[in-house]
Design an enzyme around this catalytic site. Structure first.
Site, PDB file in Angstrom:
ATOM      1  N   TYR A  40       0.815  -1.212   0.000  1.00 21.06           N
ATOM      2  CA  TYR A  40       0.000   0.000   0.000  1.00 21.06           C
ATOM      3  C   TYR A  40       0.851   1.264   0.000  1.00 21.06           C
ATOM      4  O   TYR A  40       0.488   2.263   0.612  1.00 21.06           O
ATOM      5  CB  TYR A  40      -0.971  -0.015   1.201  1.00 21.06           C
ATOM      6  N   ASP A  59     -14.104 -17.301   5.067  1.00 20.15           N
ATOM      7  CA  ASP A  59     -12.711 -16.909   4.882  1.00 20.15           C
ATOM      8  C   ASP A  59     -12.061 -16.877   6.268  1.00 20.15           C
ATOM      9  O   ASP A  59     -12.207 -15.908   7.008  1.00 20.15           O
ATOM     10  CB  ASP A  59     -12.667 -15.539   4.200  1.00 20.15           C
ATOM     11  N   TYR A  71     -12.735  -7.854   4.415  1.00 16.95           N
ATOM     12  CA  TYR A  71     -11.492  -7.837   3.637  1.00 16.95           C
ATOM     13  C   TYR A  71     -11.185  -9.263   3.197  1.00 16.95           C
ATOM     14  O   TYR A  71     -11.188 -10.180   4.025  1.00 16.95           O
ATOM     15  CB  TYR A  71     -10.319  -7.288   4.462  1.00 16.95           C
ATOM     16  N   LYS A  82      -2.363 -17.278   5.918  1.00 18.14           N
ATOM     17  CA  LYS A  82      -1.639 -16.572   6.972  1.00 18.14           C
ATOM     18  C   LYS A  82      -0.873 -17.494   7.944  1.00 18.14           C
ATOM     19  O   LYS A  82       0.272 -17.806   7.673  1.00 18.14           O
ATOM     20  CB  LYS A  82      -2.592 -15.626   7.700  1.00 18.14           C
TER      21      LYS A  82
HETATM   22  C1  LIG Z   1      -4.878 -11.435   4.621  1.00 22.00           C
HETATM   23  C2  LIG Z   1      -6.215 -11.879   4.228  1.00 22.00           C
HETATM   24  C3  LIG Z   1      -6.489 -12.301   2.897  1.00 22.00           C
HETATM   25  C4  LIG Z   1      -5.446 -12.239   1.795  1.00 22.00           C
HETATM   26  O1  LIG Z   1      -4.355 -13.077   2.031  1.00 22.00           O
HETATM   27  P1  LIG Z   1      -2.958 -12.794   1.271  1.00 22.00           P
HETATM   28  O2  LIG Z   1      -2.108 -13.951   1.666  1.00 22.00           O
HETATM   29  O3  LIG Z   1      -2.470 -11.483   1.789  1.00 22.00           O
HETATM   30  O4  LIG Z   1      -3.260 -12.753  -0.176  1.00 22.00           O
HETATM   31  C5  LIG Z   1      -7.756 -12.744   2.612  1.00 22.00           C
HETATM   32  N1  LIG Z   1      -8.719 -12.799   3.555  1.00 22.00           N
HETATM   33  C6  LIG Z   1      -8.486 -12.413   4.828  1.00 22.00           C
HETATM   34  C7  LIG Z   1      -9.585 -12.530   5.840  1.00 22.00           C
HETATM   35  C8  LIG Z   1      -7.243 -11.936   5.200  1.00 22.00           C
HETATM   36  O5  LIG Z   1      -7.028 -11.535   6.467  1.00 22.00           O
END
Ligand SMILES: *Cc1c(COP(=O)(O)O)cnc(C)c1O
Length: 434
Positions: free
Chosen positions: A22, A255, A154, A284
């Site tokens: 960013y 997610d 997000y 992550k």
């Molecule tokens: C960080 C994140 C993503 C994206 O993951 P990247 O490995 O950065 O592409 C997607 N969804 C959530 C909830 C996240 O916290």
């Protein structure tokens, strides 16, 4: 190894050549140069405000749950390095990937037993969307191709995930009109312990019912909305979504990229609600912060549906799919996590964050203080001065990365009580001076 660079030369080259997250190009604010890391401490290449070690309050964006330079994870990486770092996954397979997939299927809720291993969280969301759209295409219902989500979310920075990020005030506002137009429900009411607001639950039900003919899936972050605003909501809304999705022939994608592997006090946040999604994304913390890897899991229903289509395959195959080095470390990270009383460790950190952040409530300009599992958030009533807030935290010997009106921490699970107290003091200092 080449000779270490002079720090000033390094920063000059960084500004000239290297994009940061960013960030503008050329870079404006000098990043801190990190020379190494061990346990919960980042070692800087030169002293900053008298510190050469900073306690990491960020787990490198939710990922380094066991801290840095962990002997078991190091050993897993070294052992795999000596066998092979990578082979293609088309037509070939290997033990680290098979073991990891079996493991993920075992610990995931319900019958999420088919695993697509990919390179990053954003890609796992792309794969989840592709799975859901293709499922309905395969069943002869191609009109079901939109996604519904609630505001404030997000899901990553590539194109499809961006389309389900918060459409207002988020990082992706610039792209409205260019991105696929998805269906947005209102943001869930705040508060993990708050009772389910029936009016809001009806809003969710009504939105899903109204758009059912064009919806492939609902996708949300369960219980914690992370980079979209660090907000917590009642797990009850996940049950509302599950029931409405079932009633209207819509798939449910959770997610768990930020929330997975214990962070909220359950192994997966869906566990707070006892809900099983049709598709689940993890990333992550999957490799304990060592290497980039994510996974999209789905149920037999989804896999069978896709397999019955005119194109009976999932046309996705990243070059570094199921990278053996990452898979081996991910397996070791799960071993380390599950071999300990992780629930107890998260509770311990939660208690420490609650105690340490309570004092933040008295700081002028603090709007809200909230803690869930190993996540602590202080929200201000104004946008934060990032430079001043970061400087205040570093002054306390702690690394934090505030954004918008939020100063937050999700420390590694190995963080001791004294370091948790120190992180809390740094969050308060950042709230005072940011
Ligand atoms: C960080 C994140 C993503 C994206 O993951 P990247 O490995 O950065 O592409 C997607 N969804 C959530 C909830 C996240 O916290």
């Amino acid at each position: 190894m080449p000779e270490p660079m002079d720090v000033h030369d390094l920063l000059a080259l960084d500004r000239q050549h290297v994009w940061h997250p960013y960030g503008p190009m050329p870079g404006k604010d000098d990043p801190l140069v990190i020379e190494s890391a061990a346990g919960v401490r980042l070692r800087t290449a030169e002293p900053v405000q008298g510190h050469t070690e900073l306690v990491d309050g960020m787990s490198s964006w939710w990922s380094a749950i066991h801290g840095y330079n962990h002997p078991v994870l190091n050993e897993a990486a070294r052992g795999q390095l000596d066998r092979m770092s990578h082979v293609m996954f088309g037509g070939l397979t290997h033990e680290p990937a098979v073991r990891l997939a079996q493991r993920l299927a075992d610990i995931s809720p319900g019958d999420l037993e088919h695993v697509f291993l990919c390179d990053s969280g954003s890609v796992s969301v792309e794969v989840a969307a592709k799975m859901c759209l293709q499922y309905w295409r395969s069943l002869g219902r191609p009109a079901k191709q939109r996604l519904l989500t609630w505001r404030g979310g997000y899901h990553g920075d590539t194109w499809q995930p961006m389309s389900v990020c918060d459409p207002d005030g988020g990082m992706h506002e610039l792209w409205s009109g260019v991105l696929t137009r998805q269906v947005f429900a209102d943001a869930p009411p705040g508060g993990f312990d708050a009772p389910v607001d029936e009016a809001y639950a009806d809003h969710l039900r009504e939105m899903i019912a109204r758009h059912a003919d064009e919806l492939a899936a609902v996708i949300v972050e369960p219980v914690v909305q992370g980079a979209g605003g660090m907000r917590f909501h009642s797990p009850g809304y996940l049950r509302v979504l599950r029931e409405a999705c079932d009633a209207h022939d819509v798939l449910l994608v959770l997610d768990e990229i930020a929330t997975g592997f214990g962070r909220t006090g359950e192994l997966f946040a869906a566990g707070h609600a006892g809900v099983v999604p049709d598709v689940m994304c993890v990333g992550k913390a999957l490799t304990g912060g060592y290497l980039t890897m994510a996974a999209t899991l789905c149920t037999p229903r989804v896999a069978d549906g896709i397999s019955r289509g005119e194109v009976p395959v999932l046309a996705h195959g990243p070059t570094f799919m199921a990278n053996p080095l990452a898979a081996a470390v991910a397996g070791a990270s799960l071993d380390v996590l599950l071999a300990q009383d992780w629930r107890q460790e998260i509770k311990r950190i939660e208690t420490g964050l609650r105690d340490g952040l309570a004092q933040a409530r008295t700081i002028p300009g603090v709007r809200d203080v909230r803690v869930l599992g190993a996540i602590g958030v202080v929200q201000l009533d104004r946008p934060i001065d990032m430079t001043a807030a970061t400087r205040a935290a570093v002054g306390e010997g702690v690394w934090l990365r505030p954004f918008r009106d939020l100063i937050y921490t999700m420390p590694p699970y190995i963080t001791g009580d004294e370091d948790i107290a120190r992180i809390c003091a740094a969050v308060c200092a950042a709230a005072r001076e940011g």
